[in-house]
Write an enzyme that holds these catalytic residues in place. Structure first.
Site, PDB file in Angstrom:
ATOM      1  N   ARG B  10       8.555 -23.596 -50.389  1.00 24.90           N
ATOM      2  CA  ARG B  10       9.487 -22.660 -49.728  1.00 24.90           C
ATOM      3  C   ARG B  10       9.614 -21.356 -50.512  1.00 24.90           C
ATOM      4  O   ARG B  10       9.874 -20.305 -49.941  1.00 24.90           O
ATOM      5  CB  ARG B  10      10.855 -23.303 -49.506  1.00 24.90           C
ATOM      6  CG  ARG B  10      11.549 -23.774 -50.750  1.00 24.90           C
ATOM      7  CD  ARG B  10      12.878 -24.438 -50.383  1.00 24.90           C
ATOM      8  NE  ARG B  10      13.472 -25.111 -51.533  1.00 24.90           N
ATOM      9  CZ  ARG B  10      14.754 -25.092 -51.827  1.00 24.90           C
ATOM     10  NH1 ARG B  10      15.586 -24.427 -51.050  1.00 24.90           N
ATOM     11  NH2 ARG B  10      15.216 -25.741 -52.864  1.00 24.90           N
ATOM     12  N   SER B  37      18.442 -21.504 -48.236  1.00 23.27           N
ATOM     13  CA  SER B  37      17.612 -22.713 -48.306  1.00 23.27           C
ATOM     14  C   SER B  37      16.161 -22.413 -48.001  1.00 23.27           C
ATOM     15  O   SER B  37      15.260 -22.967 -48.605  1.00 23.27           O
ATOM     16  CB  SER B  37      18.101 -23.771 -47.312  1.00 23.27           C
ATOM     17  OG  SER B  37      19.434 -24.101 -47.550  1.00 23.27           O
ATOM     18  N   GLU B  58      19.394 -21.625 -32.865  1.00 22.49           N
ATOM     19  CA  GLU B  58      17.941 -21.516 -32.980  1.00 22.49           C
ATOM     20  C   GLU B  58      17.274 -21.184 -31.656  1.00 22.49           C
ATOM     21  O   GLU B  58      16.248 -20.499 -31.617  1.00 22.49           O
ATOM     22  CB  GLU B  58      17.356 -22.818 -33.533  1.00 22.49           C
ATOM     23  CG  GLU B  58      17.881 -23.186 -34.919  1.00 22.49           C
ATOM     24  CD  GLU B  58      19.238 -23.850 -34.887  1.00 22.49           C
ATOM     25  OE1 GLU B  58      19.686 -24.245 -33.784  1.00 22.49           O
ATOM     26  OE2 GLU B  58      19.875 -23.978 -35.953  1.00 22.49           O
ATOM     27  N   HIS B 109      11.966 -27.362 -45.197  1.00 17.34           N
ATOM     28  CA  HIS B 109      12.470 -28.720 -45.441  1.00 17.34           C
ATOM     29  C   HIS B 109      11.695 -29.743 -44.604  1.00 17.34           C
ATOM     30  O   HIS B 109      12.273 -30.662 -44.015  1.00 17.34           O
ATOM     31  CB  HIS B 109      13.964 -28.800 -45.136  1.00 17.34           C
ATOM     32  CG  HIS B 109      14.811 -28.071 -46.136  1.00 17.34           C
ATOM     33  ND1 HIS B 109      14.471 -26.822 -46.603  1.00 17.34           N
ATOM     34  CD2 HIS B 109      15.960 -28.402 -46.768  1.00 17.34           C
ATOM     35  CE1 HIS B 109      15.384 -26.419 -47.474  1.00 17.34           C
ATOM     36  NE2 HIS B 109      16.291 -27.360 -47.600  1.00 17.34           N
ATOM     37  N   ASP B 117      19.313 -36.055 -47.085  1.00 18.68           N
ATOM     38  CA  ASP B 117      19.846 -35.587 -45.801  1.00 18.68           C
ATOM     39  C   ASP B 117      19.543 -36.578 -44.671  1.00 18.68           C
ATOM     40  O   ASP B 117      20.248 -36.619 -43.670  1.00 18.68           O
ATOM     41  CB  ASP B 117      19.263 -34.215 -45.433  1.00 18.68           C
ATOM     42  CG  ASP B 117      20.148 -33.072 -45.928  1.00 18.68           C
ATOM     43  OD1 ASP B 117      21.285 -33.364 -46.352  1.00 18.68           O
ATOM     44  OD2 ASP B 117      19.714 -31.923 -45.886  1.00 18.68           O
ATOM     45  N   ARG B 167      10.944 -28.544 -49.244  1.00 17.36           N
ATOM     46  CA  ARG B 167      12.096 -28.232 -50.081  1.00 17.36           C
ATOM     47  C   ARG B 167      11.842 -28.580 -51.547  1.00 17.36           C
ATOM     48  O   ARG B 167      12.270 -27.879 -52.447  1.00 17.36           O
ATOM     49  CB  ARG B 167      13.296 -29.036 -49.586  1.00 17.36           C
ATOM     50  CG  ARG B 167      14.514 -28.911 -50.455  1.00 17.36           C
ATOM     51  CD  ARG B 167      15.647 -29.763 -49.905  1.00 17.36           C
ATOM     52  NE  ARG B 167      16.883 -29.484 -50.605  1.00 17.36           N
ATOM     53  CZ  ARG B 167      17.245 -30.078 -51.731  1.00 17.36           C
ATOM     54  NH1 ARG B 167      16.467 -30.984 -52.281  1.00 17.36           N
ATOM     55  NH2 ARG B 167      18.381 -29.773 -52.320  1.00 17.36           N
TER      56      ARG B 167
END
Lengths: 279, 362
Positions: B10, B37, B58, B109, B117, B167
């Site tokens: 990322r 993030s 989105e 991610h 998560d 991530r």
């Protein structure tokens, strides 16, 4: 002993909310990841919903037909839901310490595949939980024609999702007075203050124009919350929306009203301070 | 190849995007709340006037990006892959791809390695969906530096593109000298006994597995396919012809995913036995990245086992349906990790609660 879903006094509910907050801190510090701000800020709402005699449920028979349901559309806030369910006797409190661990029923976002008692739906992709709740309310009111009620909690940033307004439109269209949504209105999201990231106001007018009955209250005040849920229950012919103004991180001074605490857990030292403050 | 540290892909995306912003004034970036993030925050700091916060929306952000592209801008929109590959699937299909709008999507991610998560945020189906969309270019870089090169490359090309990144920190092993051309695979390790074709951080796992196999005299060719669409069929067909057996590796669903794309190219050009390493038609779960990569069979050991299997199939020692023990091979890296599912002893937890309650009353 678990708390029961009989109607507790506001003073007792404050005490329960404090216990829920302590459990949130305890589970997050062990998990080493997860969301602190929203769960702490909304603990009073959960205490009132589950222990204020608002919802009809049986922790020993979580799938009981005709029960009221709660959907956490803001799935990332699950630490508060897990802590509340454990305190209500749905599952052992010691299990809270498995949050976010491999093989835990307490997934990082609620996962129905783990069969955790009290979890009605997987949620975490924002906006979708509200539509699921509308479907359940539709089923109760217009298919099964029972008296069950459906509650759904969304974040305020979550209202930026377009599908939220599709869900709201459909709930009003079908006059789902058994449907009550709660907006955890703390004005914080990951990137900053909600009006800076994408303004959602005015909220009351928006929901009213969609034909919702709107109730505004202090979401960190259990007496006001009890009255708000009573008003929602008494409202006929249209769905209700409780705009509960809360402070992110409420109860822990260094987290209070700080959007930086949206998505991180306390360190061990910070947790100690937080637990001291929470008594 | 050797590693020189580790860094998440990322960062390659975020830094590449900021660099691109300096090169081309048409680059604009849309934020989906989680800008820190997915590192679009780096662009935002440098070019605040060309950054637009769209909130948690989105579907709208994707469609607004299409509008910006149709007005001559080069918009990048990045979020978690879970929300900018599937949640906005119809917007990608119609507003972006059917329009041939010059929209670039950054799917962060990705894969199971997101960790705690859990399933909702671990995108495993983006490759399957995106490579089915006409006009879409799909890039899955293998390390930090390749992610940076790939981001710049998709910003310079014309047409819809999606870049997938992760991530967690993963090994860095490509250098400035490593060739990078969109649509072209690269051989990272020579060998003719079998080919391991991989994408994303699984390329490093493939190189580790190849070293293990080399200890037994098996020389595996390792091919990095960073562009899944358009796919470099030539390098795959050549591997099939020269190596005669193929293993694919990806951190995504095998069904419809990278393995399926490679299999199509193999079957079309030169059919040979194949084995697939990837997620096998299941959702993810919470855990540490390492726990999850093991539990879902995404390690170098899993690639090693699949390599042994595919070689046995080619030599007729194994028909693919027997247990490995039946053919005298247990696999040197047995997959006896805990499988996804509830592993905590609920009864013991209930007992602990009872004791705590008893202590309280006493």
């Amino acid at each position: 002993m678990p708390f029961t879903n009989e109607r507790h006094s506001p003073e007792k509910l404050d005490e329960i909310a404090r216990e829920i907050r302590r459990d949130i801190i305890r589970s997050l510090v062990v998990a080493k990841s997860g969301h602190s701000g929203g769960p702490l800020g909304s603990a009073d709402i959960f205490a009132v919903l589950y222990m204020g005699g608002v919802m009809n449920y049986d922790p020993h028979d979580p799938a009981k037909p005709g029960r009221d349901r709660f959907i956490l559309s803001a799935g990332h806030m699950c630490p508060v839901l897990y802590a509340t369910l454990a305190n209500a006797g749905f599952f052992p409190k010691s299990e809270l310490l498995t949050l976010r661990k491999f093989g835990s029923r307490l997934q990082g976002h609620p996962g129905r595949d783990m069969h955790l008692p009290g979890i009605e739906s997987s949620t975490g992709s924002l906006g979708q939980g509200l539509s699921i709740a509308v479907g359940m309310a539709l089923s109760d009111k217009l298919v099964d024609r029972n008296d069950a009620r459906v509650y759904a909690l969304t974040g305020d940033g979550e209202l930026q999702e377009g599908s939220i307004w599709e869900a709201v439109m459909s709930a009003a269209h079908y006059g789902l007075d058994n449907f009550c949504m709660i907006v955890d209105n703390n004005d914080c999201q990951i990137d900053g203050r909600v009006p800076d990231v994408m303004n959602i106001y005015p909220l009351q007018k928006k929901f009213e124009s969609f034909n919702f009955h709107v109730i505004e209250c202090d979401g960190n005040n259990t007496a006001e919350l009890l009255a708000a849920f009573d008003e929602a229950k008494a409202t006929k012919g249209k769905p209700s929306c409780i705009i509960a103004r809360t402070y992110m991180g409420n109860g822990v001074s260094f987290m209070q009203d700080k959007y930086e605490w949206h998505g991180k857990p306390p360190s061990e030292d910070q947790a100690k301070v937080a637990l001291e403050e929470l008594g | 190849m050797t590693t020189y540290g580790s860094k998440a892909t990322r960062f390659g995306f975020g830094e590449g995007l900021a660099e691109l912003g300096a090169q081309d004034e048409r680059i604009v970036v849309l934020g989906g709340d989680i800008t820190g993030s997915v590192l679009t925050s780096l662009f935002k700091e440098k070019f605040p006037d060309r950054f637009f916060s769209m909130g948690i929306a989105e579907q709208n952000a994707t469609t607004v990006a299409a509008g910006l592209a149709l007005s001559g801008k080069v918009p990048f929109f990045a979020s978690y892959g879970a929300f900018c590959a599937l949640r906005n699937a119809d917007q990608l299909r119609i507003s972006v791809c059917y329009n041939e709008a010059n929209v670039k999507i950054g799917g962060g991610h990705s894969g199971i390695s997101v960790g705690p998560d859990g399933a909702t945020h671990q995108i495993l189906e983006d490759i399957a969906l995106l490579h089915a969309l006409p006009h879409m270019t799909l890039v899955v870089p293998c390390d930090y530096l390749e992610a940076k090169k790939a981001t710049i490359a998709i910003g310079q090309m014309i047409g819809p593109a999606y870049i997938r990144f992760g991530r967690e920190s993963t090994p860095m092993f490509t250098t400035e000298e490593t060739p990078f051309r969109l649509g072209k695979g690269e051989v990272f390790r020579q060998g003719n006994d079998l080919a391991i074709i991989a994408c994303g951080p699984m390329v490093w796992e493939a190189l580790v597995a190849a070293d293990e196999l080399a200890k037994e005299g098996i020389q595996a060719r390792v091919i990095n396919i960073h562009t899944i669409k358009p796919l470099d069929e030539e390098i795959i067909a050549e591997a099939a012809r020269e190596c005669g057996a193929i293993v694919t590796a990806e951190e995504a669903q095998i069904i419809g995913g990278f393995g399926s794309a490679v299999a199509q190219a193999v079957v079309k050009n030169h059919p040979v036995p194949m084995e697939f390493v990837g997620v096998t038609d299941t959702f993810g779960g919470s855990g540490t990245p390492t726990e999850l990569m093991k539990a879902f069979g995404l390690t170098s050991g899993d690639i090693y086992n699949s390599a042994k299997k595919v070689l046995m199939r080619r030599s007729g020692q194994w028909n693919g349906f027997q247990r490995m023990t039946e053919v005298g091979m247990e696999g040197q890296h047995p997959q006896n990790y805990p499988k996804p599912g509830v592993v905590f002893p609920i009864e013991e937890l209930i007992e602990a609660d009872r004791q705590a309650a008893a202590e309280q009353t006493a």
